[in-house]
Design an enzyme around this catalytic site. Structure first.
Site, PDB file in Angstrom:
ATOM      1  N   ASN A 151       0.806  -1.222   0.000  1.00  0.00           N
ATOM      2  CA  ASN A 151       0.000   0.000   0.000  1.00  0.00           C
ATOM      3  C   ASN A 151       0.837   1.270   0.000  1.00  0.00           C
ATOM      4  OD1 ASN A 151       0.309  -1.502   2.525  1.00  0.00           O
ATOM      5  ND2 ASN A 151      -0.445   0.350   3.518  1.00  0.00           N
ATOM      6  N   THR A 237     -26.601 -10.741   8.347  1.00  0.00           N
ATOM      7  CA  THR A 237     -27.428 -10.389   7.186  1.00  0.00           C
ATOM      8  C   THR A 237     -26.567  -9.676   6.145  1.00  0.00           C
ATOM      9  OG1 THR A 237     -29.302 -10.152   8.655  1.00  0.00           O
ATOM     10  CG2 THR A 237     -29.516  -9.150   6.476  1.00  0.00           C
ATOM     11  N   CYS A 325      -3.430   4.860   8.146  1.00  0.00           N
ATOM     12  CA  CYS A 325      -3.709   4.364   9.491  1.00  0.00           C
ATOM     13  C   CYS A 325      -2.649   4.815  10.485  1.00  0.00           C
ATOM     14  CB  CYS A 325      -3.752   2.839   9.494  1.00  0.00           C
ATOM     15  SG  CYS A 325      -4.416   2.154   8.003  1.00  0.00           S
TER      16      CYS A 325
HETATM   17  N1  PLP Z   1      -4.660  -4.340   3.343  1.00  0.00           N
HETATM   18  C1  PLP Z   1      -4.073  -3.340   2.648  1.00  0.00           C
HETATM   19  C2  PLP Z   1      -2.873  -3.638   1.823  1.00  0.00           C
HETATM   20  C3  PLP Z   1      -4.608  -2.058   2.714  1.00  0.00           C
HETATM   21  O1  PLP Z   1      -4.020  -1.076   2.024  1.00  0.00           O
HETATM   22  C4  PLP Z   1      -5.754  -1.823   3.517  1.00  0.00           C
HETATM   23  C5  PLP Z   1      -6.307  -0.461   3.651  1.00  0.00           C
HETATM   24  O2  PLP Z   1      -5.592   0.521   3.595  1.00  0.00           O
HETATM   25  C6  PLP Z   1      -6.326  -2.904   4.205  1.00  0.00           C
HETATM   26  C7  PLP Z   1      -5.756  -4.142   4.093  1.00  0.00           C
HETATM   27  C8  PLP Z   1      -7.541  -2.728   5.051  1.00  0.00           C
HETATM   28  O3  PLP Z   1      -8.676  -2.622   4.245  1.00  0.00           O
HETATM   29  P1  PLP Z   1     -10.040  -1.968   4.814  1.00  0.00           P
HETATM   30  O4  PLP Z   1      -9.766  -0.501   4.954  1.00  0.00           O
HETATM   31  O5  PLP Z   1     -11.050  -2.274   3.753  1.00  0.00           O
HETATM   32  O6  PLP Z   1     -10.333  -2.619   6.097  1.00  0.00           O
END
Ligand code: PLP
Length: 388
Positions: A151, A237, A325
């Site tokens: 990411n 659901t 995050c």
């Molecule tokens: N995995 C990766 C590589 C991500 O970039 C992200 C979100 O930034 C996630 C998992 C988590 O996904 P979600 O935000 O849909 O929970």
């Protein structure tokens, strides 16, 4: 002020085309997909259509698609689901040091539960070496979890090579494909994975919907308990309008993947060239690897990434310093540290992630803004001016 969005790896806006299917679905497809009356049947049909569309993007059987709330839940279900389904007291999991917290923190939790975990290091190119995975294998290994695309850097991992190693060892392989799905061609069978996570809000569907590919026959314990939805893999659901949006977005991304990824890659390359030409002491992190077409991670020596984010924000541009995050945290990105960047350079790095709405004009405006912000902030920075 016009705002330009360059943070598509954090999340994407819901596209106008997705909205056109989402709003009617919210208004009209309100039945519970488990109900036997007509309203329930309509919801069931739409859910199964969405499953087929999502399966088409993944190149798998619709029966192998489990809808759930997003990437984090998909990663949790894959990891805990496999480990808990596996008999035996001693269990071992292999993952990489550059995974998303959804995987890393799931593995940390496994360790608290007594499972042993190996966090394989990555090279300076941001790529996992399959030989390291092979070396980490133990007789107790039950799962390997390596992301398809990172990411922060966009680096694409050698999942096919890792899957051969996993298969030879009789170990299941999970790939977190949240940053790959919709950006690069996808075929879970060719990749050789047993489980593959994806998330709607990274491909222009809303937040709160995602999918996990589970190869048929894979032993997986549910991690939540309730009704018998989703073939008893995930109770609750079903979010039918969410699934409808994800199915549509999956189809839309597949329909022009080649053109759109070429367009976005050329914008990304223009951005990198422009910044490197205009800003001294800058460079691209992870540039030696194969990357998703939309991601650029650039260091600006002597600067604070957070200060650059704020300065660019004031000029109307949304970018990110590391993963969303961890924004606000003082710690530099674990991914950039894992590829061997010194702490200072890791903290001086920005992620630009492009998407459908970005144009050449926006990229040129961003280059100007980055050059201006870097010059302004460096002018104020005693450390940079003494070194420069
Ligand atoms: N995995 C990766 C590589 C991500 O970039 C992200 C979100 O930034 C996630 C998992 C988590 O996904 P979600 O935000 O849909 O929970």
């Amino acid at each position: 002020m016009t705002r330009y969005y360059f943070d598509h790896n954090a999340t994407t806006p819901v596209s106008a085309a997705v909205l056109e299917v989402l709003v009617p679905a919210l208004l009209e497809v309100y039945g519970n997909a488990s109900s036997i009356h007509r309203d329930g049947q309509i919801a069931r049909q739409r859910l199964e259509q969405a499953r087929r569309q999502t399966a088409n993007l993944l190149a798998c059987d619709p029966k192998e698609v489990v809808f759930l709330s997003g990437g984090t839940e998909a990663d949790n279900l894959a990891i805990f689901g496999v480990v808990r389904a596996h008999p035996g007291a001693r269990k071992h999991v292999i993952t990489s040091a550059i995974e998303h917290p959804a995987v890393l923190n799931s593995c940390r939790e496994l360790e608290r539960e007594g499972v042993e975990v190996t966090y394989v290091r990555v090279g300076s190119d941001g790529v996992v070496d399959p030989a390291e995975i092979r070396r980490a294998l133990r007789p107790q290994t039950v799962l390997i979890s390596v992301m398809h695309a990172n990411n922060e850097l966009g680096t694409i991992q050698p999942i096919e090579d890792i899957s051969r190693i996993a298969r030879d060892a009789g170990v299941l392989l999970h790939a977190d494909g949240v940053q790959a799905a919709g950006k690069i061609p996808l075929d879970v069978k060719a990749l050789g994975v047993d489980l593959y996570s994806m998330s709607g809000h990274k491909l222009y569907a809303p937040k709160g919907i995602g999918a996990l590919y589970v190869k048929s026959g894979t032993q997986l314990r549910p991690i939540q308990f309730g009704g018998r939805h989703e073939r008893e893999r995930r109770p609750g659901t079903e979010n039918v309008p969410g699934a409808v949006s994800l199915g549509f977005a999956a189809e839309a991304s597949a329909s022009d993947l080649a053109q759109e990824s070429a367009r976005v890659a050329s914008l990304r390359d223009r951005l990198e060239r422009g910044i490197l030409e205009r800003v001294p002491a800058s460079g691209v992190n992870g540039s030696a690897a194969q990357r998703t077409p939309n991601t650029a991670n650039i260091f600006f020596d002597g600067l604070e990434g957070e200060a650059m984010v704020i300065s660019l924000d004031l000029k109307g541009f949304a970018v990110s310093s590391g993963a969303a995050c961890s924004s606000g945290a003082v710690e530099p990105s674990h991914v950039l540290l894992a590829i061997g960047l010194p702490r200072e350079r890791a903290r001086a790095s920005l992620r630009f992630s492009l998407g459908r709405s970005n144009t050449e004009e926006q990229v040129d405006a961003l280059i100007d803004a980055v050059a201006e912000s870097a010059a302004q902030l460096r002018h104020l920075s005693p450390t940079y001016s003494t070194r420069a």
